[in-house]
Design a protein around this motif. Structure first.
Motif, short mmCIF file in Angstrom:
data_model
loop_
_atom_site.label_atom_id
_atom_site.label_comp_id
_atom_site.label_asym_id
_atom_site.label_seq_id
_atom_site.Cartn_x
_atom_site.Cartn_y
_atom_site.Cartn_z
N GLU A 111 6.80 -2.46 10.80
CA GLU A 111 6.88 -3.72 10.07
C GLU A 111 6.82 -3.54 8.56
N GLY A 112 6.38 -2.35 8.11
CA GLY A 112 6.31 -2.09 6.69
C GLY A 112 4.91 -1.98 6.13
N GLN A 113 3.90 -2.15 6.98
CA GLN A 113 2.51 -2.06 6.53
C GLN A 113 2.09 -0.60 6.42
N TYR A 114 1.45 -0.25 5.31
CA TYR A 114 0.90 1.10 5.16
C TYR A 114 -0.40 1.20 5.94
N SER A 115 -0.83 2.40 6.25
CA SER A 115 -1.99 2.59 7.13
C SER A 115 -3.27 1.97 6.59
N GLU A 116 -3.39 1.86 5.28
CA GLU A 116 -4.61 1.26 4.73
C GLU A 116 -4.63 -0.25 4.85
N ARG A 117 -3.51 -0.84 5.17
CA ARG A 117 -3.38 -2.25 5.49
C ARG A 117 -3.93 -3.17 4.39
N SER A 118 -3.69 -2.85 3.19
CA SER A 118 -4.10 -3.70 2.09
C SER A 118 -2.86 -4.11 1.31
N ALA A 119 -2.45 -5.34 1.52
CA ALA A 119 -1.24 -5.83 0.86
C ALA A 119 -1.42 -6.00 -0.64
N ILE A 120 -2.66 -6.01 -1.09
CA ILE A 120 -2.87 -6.23 -2.53
C ILE A 120 -3.41 -5.01 -3.26
N TYR A 121 -3.70 -3.92 -2.57
CA TYR A 121 -4.12 -2.71 -3.27
C TYR A 121 -3.31 -1.50 -2.82
N ALA A 122 -3.46 -1.11 -1.57
CA ALA A 122 -2.77 0.10 -1.10
C ALA A 122 -1.26 -0.04 -1.25
N SER A 123 -0.73 -1.21 -0.94
CA SER A 123 0.71 -1.42 -1.09
C SER A 123 1.15 -1.29 -2.53
N GLU A 124 0.37 -1.84 -3.42
CA GLU A 124 0.73 -1.76 -4.85
C GLU A 124 0.70 -0.32 -5.33
N LEU A 142 13.14 7.34 -0.32
CA LEU A 142 11.80 6.77 -0.39
C LEU A 142 11.83 5.27 -0.66
N LEU A 143 12.91 4.80 -1.25
CA LEU A 143 13.01 3.39 -1.60
C LEU A 143 13.02 2.49 -0.36
N ARG A 144 13.47 3.01 0.78
CA ARG A 144 13.49 2.19 2.00
C ARG A 144 12.08 1.81 2.43
N HIS A 145 11.10 2.69 2.16
CA HIS A 145 9.71 2.36 2.49
C HIS A 145 9.20 1.22 1.61
N VAL A 146 9.55 1.27 0.35
CA VAL A 146 9.14 0.22 -0.58
C VAL A 146 9.79 -1.10 -0.17
N ARG A 147 11.08 -1.06 0.12
CA ARG A 147 11.78 -2.29 0.53
C ARG A 147 11.16 -2.88 1.80
N ARG A 148 10.87 -2.02 2.77
CA ARG A 148 10.28 -2.50 4.03
C ARG A 148 8.93 -3.15 3.77
N ASN A 149 8.13 -2.53 2.90
CA ASN A 149 6.81 -3.10 2.60
C ASN A 149 6.93 -4.42 1.85
N LEU A 150 7.84 -4.49 0.90
CA LEU A 150 8.00 -5.74 0.15
C LEU A 150 8.53 -6.86 1.04
N THR A 151 9.42 -6.52 1.96
CA THR A 151 9.93 -7.52 2.90
C THR A 151 8.80 -8.04 3.78
N MET A 152 7.94 -7.13 4.27
CA MET A 152 6.79 -7.52 5.08
C MET A 152 5.86 -8.43 4.28
N THR A 153 5.67 -8.11 3.02
CA THR A 153 4.77 -8.89 2.17
C THR A 153 5.24 -10.34 2.02
N LEU A 154 6.54 -10.56 2.04
CA LEU A 154 7.06 -11.93 1.96
C LEU A 154 6.48 -12.81 3.06
#
Length: 169
Positions: A111-124, A142-154
């Motif tokens: 879904e795009g979530q990083y293992s630390e599961r912090s949309a406001i710290y680890a993702s940033e 590597l940009l695909r990981h960033v895109r996936r995370n940003l899409t999930m954040t929406l």
């Protein structure tokens, strides 16, 4: 310059943690940005500052490349610092360490979530790091990981723009 005076013989800093590669990498990444701007501007008035910044950054390189981490996103912050350093002062050691950590894979679910599961710290931290690594090491994948995370954040945005966070499950 205070940064030079506070730097340990290892090239690392004590910022919360003693002789810490992750903590030092946050400093070196920011210093790398400033140094690169001053270097490109090439004004005679900044020669002394550039020399001090370069010495600080070079002194940290080996310890950053050989040191460990506290959390998953710290790998990417250190890699970001190493990418900055390699951009400014090319070194096979720095690229090898970046490639070692990238070889472990990016800690991201489908879904795009990083293992630390912090949309406001680890993702940033991770997104900025992956963007920098991609740019300075020519690794656009590597940009695909960033895109996936940003899409999930929406999907985590509240109507007022705040990001919904949830506990690790």
């Amino acid at each position: 310059i205070a940064l030079a005076d506070r730097q340990n013989p290892s090239g690392l800093y004590d910022i919360g943690n003693l002789d810490s590669p992750p903590d030092t990498s946050f400093v070196i990444s920011d210093l790398g940005l400033g140094y690169d701007l001053l270097r490109q501007d090439a004004q005679p008035a900044t020669v002394a500052a550039r020399e001090k910044y370069a010495a600080i950054m070079r002194r940290s390189a080996r310890s950053l490349a050989e040191g460990g981490v506290h959390t998953p996103n710290h790998r990417w912050e250190i890699c970001k610092a190493l990418a900055h350093l390699n951009h400014l002062f090319p070194s096979r050691l720095l690229i090898a360490r970046i490639n070692d950590w990238l070889g472990e894979g990016i800690d991201q679910d489908a879904e795009g979530q990083y293992s630390e599961r912090s949309a406001i710290y680890a993702s940033e931290v991770t997104n900025r790091s992956l963007l920098t690594i991609a740019r300075f090491t020519d690794k656009p994948r590597l940009l695909r990981h960033v895109r996936r995370n940003l899409t999930m954040t929406l999907y985590l945005l509240e109507a007022n723009g705040e990001v919904e966070t949830y506990p690790a499950g």
